[in-house]
Enzyme design. Sequence first.
Site, PDB file in Angstrom:
ATOM      1  N   GLY A  66       0.773  -1.314   0.001  1.00 48.07           N
ATOM      2  CA  GLY A  66       0.187  -0.217   0.140  1.00 48.07           C
ATOM      3  C   GLY A  66       1.193   1.180  -0.362  1.00 48.07           C
ATOM      4  NE  ARG A 120       6.022  -1.792   4.165  1.00 45.39           N
ATOM      5  CZ  ARG A 120       4.793  -1.659   5.267  1.00 45.39           C
ATOM      6  NH1 ARG A 120       3.739  -1.291   4.498  1.00 45.39           N
ATOM      7  NH2 ARG A 120       5.213  -0.913   6.913  1.00 45.39           N
ATOM      8  NE  ARG A 163      -3.165  11.575  -8.884  1.00 49.59           N
ATOM      9  CZ  ARG A 163      -4.189  12.453  -7.898  1.00 49.59           C
ATOM     10  NH1 ARG A 163      -4.296  12.651  -7.563  1.00 49.59           N
ATOM     11  NH2 ARG A 163      -4.777  13.297  -8.688  1.00 49.59           N
ATOM     12  NE  ARG A 210      -4.000  -5.299   0.156  1.00 47.75           N
ATOM     13  CZ  ARG A 210      -3.964  -4.866   0.731  1.00 47.75           C
ATOM     14  NH1 ARG A 210      -2.836  -3.968   0.411  1.00 47.75           N
ATOM     15  NH2 ARG A 210      -3.920  -4.613   1.977  1.00 47.75           N
ATOM     16  CB  SER A 214      -1.074  -4.006   7.670  1.00 40.84           C
ATOM     17  OG  SER A 214      -1.465  -3.176   6.748  1.00 40.84           O
ATOM     18  CG  ASP A 268      -5.163  -3.033  13.058  1.00 40.46           C
ATOM     19  OD1 ASP A 268      -4.496  -2.819  12.598  1.00 40.46           O
ATOM     20  OD2 ASP A 268      -6.765  -3.556  13.461  1.00 40.46           O
ATOM     21  NE  ARG A 284       1.969  -0.794   9.928  1.00 44.35           N
ATOM     22  CZ  ARG A 284       1.455   0.192  10.897  1.00 44.35           C
ATOM     23  NH1 ARG A 284       0.645  -0.041  12.180  1.00 44.35           N
ATOM     24  NH2 ARG A 284       1.740   1.135  10.891  1.00 44.35           N
TER      25      ARG A 284
HETATM   26  N1  HPA Z   1      -9.108  -2.101   9.346  1.00 42.98           N
HETATM   27  C1  HPA Z   1      -9.516  -2.247   8.011  1.00 42.98           C
HETATM   28  N2  HPA Z   1      -7.680  -1.941   7.143  1.00 42.98           N
HETATM   29  C2  HPA Z   1      -6.665  -2.298   7.836  1.00 42.98           C
HETATM   30  C3  HPA Z   1      -7.007  -2.586   9.277  1.00 42.98           C
HETATM   31  C4  HPA Z   1      -8.359  -1.734  10.185  1.00 42.98           C
HETATM   32  O1  HPA Z   1      -7.696  -2.343  11.068  1.00 42.98           O
HETATM   33  N3  HPA Z   1      -5.309  -2.927  10.353  1.00 42.98           N
HETATM   34  C5  HPA Z   1      -5.030  -3.121   9.108  1.00 42.98           C
HETATM   35  N4  HPA Z   1      -5.272  -2.347   7.585  1.00 42.98           N
END
Ligand code: HPA
Length: 239
Positions: free
Chosen positions: A26, A30, A49, A93, A96, A211, A224
């Site tokens: 994303g 990275r 961009r 992709r 996270s 998370d 991360r």
């Molecule tokens: N919500 C949506 N996308 C995410 C989250 C989340 O808690 N954590 C990492 N990507």
Amino acid sequence: MSNLIPTPHIEVKSTNEIAKTVLMPGDPLRAKFIAEKFLENPVKINNVRNMFGYTGTYKGKKITVFGSGMGMASIGIYSFELFKFYDVENIIRIGSCGAYTTELKLYDVLLAKDAWSESSYAKVQSGYEGDSIEATPELNKNIMKAAKSLNIPVTQTRVHSSDVFYRENFKQFEDIRDTHGCTAVEMESFALFANAKVLGKNAACLLTVSDSLVSGEVTTSEERQNAFTKMMEVALEMA
Ligand code: HPA
């Protein structure tokens, strides 16, 4: 199909500058990190961009790493242009996700079997009426093989692709988990899989748990960065 390049969002003038397989984190920074740490002779190919992309080689094989930005609107644009106008065949992709169950721990690596979403992306894009789209099974098979050869545990699961990060009703996730069988949430794979399906291309999504919506645990951005190395190695090995 290269008459429309450069595209509005990618300034690359020749399809030769982009590999057939693209890894998409994303965060464009990275993409830079992966290129500098893992690729031989990385060349920066996009600045538009600040959505950086790099092409280089990994173990002698040409590969491109390109940022997707956050959300389905953003990955929808970049993956469509890469597939349709730059002749890309495979997009993996690497992102996270947030855990919806206590079985998933921070830093676990997941592979999306399919993505469920309440998003209108696929309906608007192609008239697709379903609310889930599969990753490409062949690509997933190869990713699992690569993970096994590296001794990195990867769990295949259904993910929730969400358009909204901050929901007024935080507890909504329990409903989505229990009704639709999603064990984790991210914000891009449904649009990526929709584009691949429509254009006859291949897509997959590897995720590291950053998370937990159940326990409230979170990781720092520095943690991360390091943890994601495992997932990148799996993606690169497969590519
Ligand atoms: N919500 C949506 N996308 C995410 C989250 C989340 O808690 N954590 C990492 N990507």
